[in-house]
Each structure stands twice: as C-alpha cells, then as structure tokens.
Design an enzyme around this catalytic site. Structure first.
Site, PDB file in Angstrom:
ATOM      1  N   ILE A  44     -15.602 -20.000 -36.797  1.00 49.39           N
ATOM      2  CA  ILE A  44     -15.882 -18.906 -37.224  1.00 49.39           C
ATOM      3  C   ILE A  44     -16.742 -18.265 -36.117  1.00 49.39           C
ATOM      4  CG2 ILE A  44     -17.805 -19.307 -38.531  1.00 49.39           C
ATOM      5  CD1 ILE A  44     -16.894 -17.208 -40.593  1.00 49.39           C
ATOM      6  N   LYS A  45     -17.465 -18.822 -35.220  1.00 50.02           N
ATOM      7  CA  LYS A  45     -18.559 -18.181 -34.449  1.00 50.02           C
ATOM      8  C   LYS A  45     -17.552 -17.606 -33.354  1.00 50.02           C
ATOM      9  CE  LYS A  45     -19.022 -22.582 -31.878  1.00 50.02           C
ATOM     10  NZ  LYS A  45     -20.229 -23.537 -31.555  1.00 50.02           N
ATOM     11  N   GLY A  46     -16.570 -18.225 -33.034  1.00 49.07           N
ATOM     12  CA  GLY A  46     -15.609 -17.611 -32.003  1.00 49.07           C
ATOM     13  C   GLY A  46     -16.215 -17.655 -30.688  1.00 49.07           C
TER      14      GLY A  46
END
Length: 245
Positions: free
Chosen positions: A125-127
């Site tokens: 999710i941090k990408g």
C-alpha cells in the site's frame, strides 16, 4: 533532428562518462589499463576521473572521454504504452464493471532473489513515487509471496488463489539468472494452464529489456521507474477484454 551525438561540456562534443570494474589491484597500471579499455571502446581521448580499490584484487573506475559515434533516434525500438493511464478510482470501476468480482494478483520474487523492494513498491500500500500500491485498490486482491519463491510454489499459489495475473520481480542478474528464471516461470504456467485460463504473466526489474516479452514468454515486461498505476492500468487493459469474451 534524428541524428544526435552525446553531450558533455558543449553541444555535440561527444563526451561520455562510464564506469566499470577490472580484476586488477588499484595502482597506476590499473588506471592505464582502464584508459586502454576505454580507447578500445572508441573513447579518445579518455581520462580516468575516479578509481577506487574493491578489495585487494579489483578496481572500480569512472572514465570520461570523447566518442565519435552518432545515434539515429529514428531507428530506436521501444515499447510504448498502448493503454490509457487510469486513476485508482477508474481502475476500481473498470474491474467492478468487467469482472464483477475482485481482480486477483499474486506476486513475488522467484529463484534465489531476495530483493523485495521492487515487488513491494508495486504491491504494498505504501507504493512508489507518490503512488499507492495495488493493495490500495479496493477491487484488487493482492497476494504478496515475498522473496525466494520457487516456480512450483508460485504456480500452486496462483492456482489456489485463482489468480488473474502473476507479477514477478527480478533484481539478481548474475549469469542472466533473471532471464533463466523468467523463462522457467512462463514455461511452467503454460504447462499448468490451458491457454484461455492462464493468468497474465508480468515481470519487472531494473535490467530487463521491455522488448523481450515475447522471447521470455510473458505478457509484459516492465523496467526501472515503473509505477503501481502503470501496472494496474495494464492489468485492466488486458483482463477486461478477456472477461468480456
């Protein structure tokens, strides 16, 4: 203008900088060997601007010099993005509309590769580069297997999860390990699935050539700098038509 020459200090001066390592101790002879190599590569004059020992028997060099080669940009072959770049909201809507369920992505690093930075940048999710990873997308289910996943394990998990796409990251390139592992992976999936049911096979890493997808037996190759949004948009581009068929 399609014909260009490298630029260093002034336009068209042909100046380039390159780095390499030679298996020689760090001394003046090593610097001379580096210049000789650069000359044989077409750099004349060539100057060692940096050299540093890499242990007792190896030396790392940075060489600066002039080349006379020209580049014809009209003959360069690249893989252009042939699909629209979608926002997360548009990706979610497209998945929901075409699949009527979540799109399942299984990813990991295969073989002995333990470098998960690349696959995590796309999946977690941090990408990467200010973009959220695929875990952020409401309509995408992500199964991140992490590092050192064997090809049989990858196939087994993809079948168990009913994966729509399999994402593989390869950073280790010694002896072309990334190419050998990718070919092994694509062959295993083609043996395990009928053509119409095989998940999309996507590989990525800093030393992949994006033009090699066909040769490697995969659907897409992504190189350095790829963002999660590009990957998500590609998956929608390829999977939505398949679902509608």
């Amino acid at each position: 203008m399609s014909i260009v020459r490298p630029y260093g200090d002034a336009t068209g001066d042909g100046m380039v900088q390159l780095s390499f390592t030679l298996p020689v101790p760090h001394d003046k002879v090593a610097d001379g060997a580096a210049v000789q190599l650069a000359n044989k590569m077409g750099m004349d004059p060539a100057l060692v601007v940096h050299s540093k020992p890499m242990g007792p028997d190896f030396t790392f060099f940075v060489v600066y010099g002039r080349v006379n080669h020209l580049v014809d940009t009209s003959t360069v072959e690249v893989v252009e993005r042939d699909y629209p770049l979608l926002t997360p909201k548009e990706v979610n809507a497209a998945v929901k509309r075409s699949l009527r369920r979540r799109l399942v992505v299984v990813g990991g690093c295969i073989g002995t590769d333990a470098h998960t930075v690349g696959i995590d940048a796309i999946l977690n999710i941090k990408g990467f580069a200010g973009e959220k990873g695929l875990e952020y997308y409401r309509e995408i289910k992500v199964v991140n297997l992490g590092a050192q996943v064997s090809v049989p394990q990858l196939v087994e998990r993809a079948r168990a999860e009913k994966a729509d796409a399999v994402l593989v990251s390869q950073v280790v390139t010694q002896r072309d390990a990334h190419l050998l592992n990718t070919r092994e992976m694509s062959a295993a999936f083609r043996e395990a699935y009928p053509p119409e049911r095989r998940p999309l096979l996507v590989v990525g890493g800093p030393r992949f050539d994006e033009t090699m997808a066909g040769e490697l037996g995969v659907d897409r190759v992504f190189s350095r700098g790829t963002t999660p949004g590009e990957v998500a948009s590609f998956l929608v581009h390829r999977i939505a038509p398949r679902a509608a068929a």
